[in-house]
Scaffold this active site. Sequence first.
Site, PDB file in Angstrom:
ATOM      1  N   TYR A 165      28.954  46.915  40.835  1.00 59.12           N
ATOM      2  CA  TYR A 165      27.958  47.766  40.613  1.00 59.12           C
ATOM      3  C   TYR A 165      27.817  48.697  41.835  1.00 59.12           C
ATOM      4  CZ  TYR A 165      26.465  44.388  37.077  1.00 59.12           C
ATOM      5  OH  TYR A 165      26.506  43.471  36.015  1.00 59.12           O
TER       6      TYR A 165
HETATM    7  C1  LIG Z   1      30.907  40.996  37.173  1.00 54.35           C
HETATM    8  C2  LIG Z   1      32.141  40.806  36.231  1.00 54.35           C
HETATM    9  C3  LIG Z   1      31.768  41.057  34.859  1.00 54.35           C
HETATM   10  C4  LIG Z   1      33.233  41.916  36.690  1.00 54.35           C
HETATM   11  O1  LIG Z   1      34.358  41.682  35.851  1.00 54.35           O
HETATM   12  P1  LIG Z   1      35.902  41.932  36.655  1.00 54.35           P
HETATM   13  O2  LIG Z   1      36.612  41.883  35.627  1.00 54.35           O
HETATM   14  O3  LIG Z   1      36.089  40.518  37.408  1.00 54.35           O
HETATM   15  O4  LIG Z   1      35.560  43.016  37.487  1.00 54.35           O
HETATM   16  P2  LIG Z   1      36.731  43.987  38.057  1.00 54.35           P
HETATM   17  O5  LIG Z   1      38.187  43.498  37.766  1.00 54.35           O
HETATM   18  O6  LIG Z   1      36.441  45.309  37.420  1.00 54.35           O
HETATM   19  O7  LIG Z   1      36.463  43.992  39.410  1.00 54.35           O
HETATM   20  C5  LIG Z   1      36.605  42.970  40.302  1.00 54.35           C
HETATM   21  C6  LIG Z   1      37.536  43.006  41.177  1.00 54.35           C
HETATM   22  O8  LIG Z   1      38.783  43.376  40.767  1.00 54.35           O
HETATM   23  C7  LIG Z   1      39.365  44.297  41.424  1.00 54.35           C
HETATM   24  N1  LIG Z   1      40.129  45.220  40.575  1.00 54.35           N
HETATM   25  C8  LIG Z   1      39.596  46.316  39.859  1.00 54.35           C
HETATM   26  N2  LIG Z   1      40.615  46.840  39.043  1.00 54.35           N
HETATM   27  C9  LIG Z   1      41.693  46.181  39.350  1.00 54.35           C
HETATM   28  C10 LIG Z   1      43.040  45.946  38.747  1.00 54.35           C
HETATM   29  N3  LIG Z   1      43.410  47.004  37.768  1.00 54.35           N
HETATM   30  N4  LIG Z   1      43.832  45.182  39.139  1.00 54.35           N
HETATM   31  C11 LIG Z   1      43.444  44.186  40.050  1.00 54.35           C
HETATM   32  N5  LIG Z   1      42.295  44.128  40.823  1.00 54.35           N
HETATM   33  C12 LIG Z   1      41.393  45.053  40.288  1.00 54.35           C
HETATM   34  C13 LIG Z   1      38.206  45.173  41.881  1.00 54.35           C
HETATM   35  O9  LIG Z   1      38.616  45.801  43.374  1.00 54.35           O
HETATM   36  C14 LIG Z   1      37.338  44.109  42.236  1.00 54.35           C
HETATM   37  O10 LIG Z   1      37.402  43.569  43.498  1.00 54.35           O
HETATM   38  P3  LIG Z   1      36.250  43.020  44.258  1.00 54.35           P
HETATM   39  O11 LIG Z   1      35.514  42.207  43.420  1.00 54.35           O
HETATM   40  O12 LIG Z   1      36.973  42.390  45.552  1.00 54.35           O
HETATM   41  O13 LIG Z   1      35.573  44.194  44.695  1.00 54.35           O
HETATM   42  C15 LIG Z   1      32.759  39.500  36.092  1.00 54.35           C
HETATM   43  O14 LIG Z   1      33.481  39.245  37.469  1.00 54.35           O
HETATM   44  C16 LIG Z   1      31.941  38.388  35.517  1.00 54.35           C
HETATM   45  O15 LIG Z   1      31.903  38.179  34.543  1.00 54.35           O
HETATM   46  N6  LIG Z   1      31.434  37.632  36.653  1.00 54.35           N
HETATM   47  C17 LIG Z   1      30.517  36.391  36.119  1.00 54.35           C
HETATM   48  C18 LIG Z   1      29.373  36.704  35.687  1.00 54.35           C
HETATM   49  C19 LIG Z   1      28.370  38.062  36.139  1.00 54.35           C
HETATM   50  O16 LIG Z   1      28.073  37.908  37.204  1.00 54.35           O
HETATM   51  N7  LIG Z   1      28.259  39.040  35.346  1.00 54.35           N
HETATM   52  C20 LIG Z   1      26.916  39.958  35.763  1.00 54.35           C
HETATM   53  C21 LIG Z   1      25.859  39.457  35.619  1.00 54.35           C
HETATM   54  S1  LIG Z   1      24.629  40.638  36.169  1.00 54.35           S
END
Ligand SMILES: CC(C)(COP(=O)(O)OP(=O)(O)OC[C@H]1O[C@@H](n2cnc3c(N)ncnc32)[C@H](O)[C@@H]1OP(=O)(O)O)[C@@H](O)C(=O)NCCC(=O)NCCS
Length: 204
Positions: A165
Site C-alpha cells: 500500500y
Molecule cells: C498483502 C498481499 C496481498 C501482497 O501480495 P504479494 O503478492 O505478496 O505482493 P507483491 O508481490 O506485490 O509485493 C510483495 C513483495 O514482493 C516484491 N515484489 C514485487 N514484485 C516482484 C516480482 N516481480 N518479483 C519478486 N518480488 C517482487 C515487492 O517488492 C514486495 O516486497 P516487500 O514486501 O518487501 O515490499 C499478500 O502478501 C497477502 O495476501 N498477505 C496476507 C494477507 C493480507 O495481509 N492481505 C491484506 C489485508 S488488508
Amino acid sequence: MSTVVVEAISAPQIRSRLFEALDIYVAAMGYPRGTEHHRAPMWAEHILRDGWRAVGAFLTDDPTAPPPSTAPLVGIAYGYRGAAHHWWDQQVRQGLVATGVESAQVETVLGDYFELTELHVHPQAQGRGIGEALLRELLTDRPEQGVLLSTPEVSEEDNRAWHLYRRLGFTDVLRHFVFVGDHRPFAVLGHALPLDGTAPAGHS
Ligand SMILES: CC(C)(COP(=O)(O)OP(=O)(O)OC[C@H]1O[C@@H](n2cnc3c(N)ncnc32)[C@H](O)[C@@H]1OP(=O)(O)O)[C@@H](O)C(=O)NCCC(=O)NCCS
C-alpha cells in the site's frame, strides 16, 4: 511451466469457486481452519452490492490465452462501491468524527469511493508482484474518485500488505481504529483514483 495471469472473475464464477477463494484468504491471513464457513455468507452477500468487482490470479500454462475455468486460483481481490448504509462506512465515519474531522471533510473522504474489501495471495505465491497486479487490475477504470481500505496495524508497518500500500502511495485516513466486534487496531488508508493520480483532499 505454469505462470500467473490476473483476470476479472464474474459473480457466477466466484460463487462456484467461493471456498477455493476463501481457502486463499484463510491461508494468507493465518486464520484457523473453519473461518471460511463464517465468512462465506458475507462474501456471497458482498457480490450483490452496487459496483462489486473481483479479480483473481490464476495459474496457467498459456499466459497468452484466458485461463481455463479450472485453472487453480492463487490470489483473490474484490470490493464494491462504498455506501453510507454499509456497516464499514458507518464505522469509518464514526471514527473520523471521533478524531475531530469536520463533517465537510468526512463527506469528502466518504462521498465517492471504492471499498477494497479483500486482497489475498496464497503464502506460497507471495512476493512475486501478484498482490500489486491484483490491486491494479481491480482498480482499473473504476468510476469512483478514490479507494479506501482497512488493514491491521503492525509494528513499523512491516508486512507485505503495508509495503504494497505504501509503495503504491496509499496515505492515512484513520489510524489505530478499533472496529466494533474486533479487538485489533486497524488503519484506514486511501488513494485517489486512478491509482497513478495524486491523493484527494482528505487522504493526507
Ligand atoms: C498483502 C498481499 C496481498 C501482497 O501480495 P504479494 O503478492 O505478496 O505482493 P507483491 O508481490 O506485490 O509485493 C510483495 C513483495 O514482493 C516484491 N515484489 C514485487 N514484485 C516482484 C516480482 N516481480 N518479483 C519478486 N518480488 C517482487 C515487492 O517488492 C514486495 O516486497 P516487500 O514486501 O518487501 O515490499 C499478500 O502478501 C497477502 O495476501 N498477505 C496476507 C494477507 C493480507 O495481509 N492481505 C491484506 C489485508 S488488508
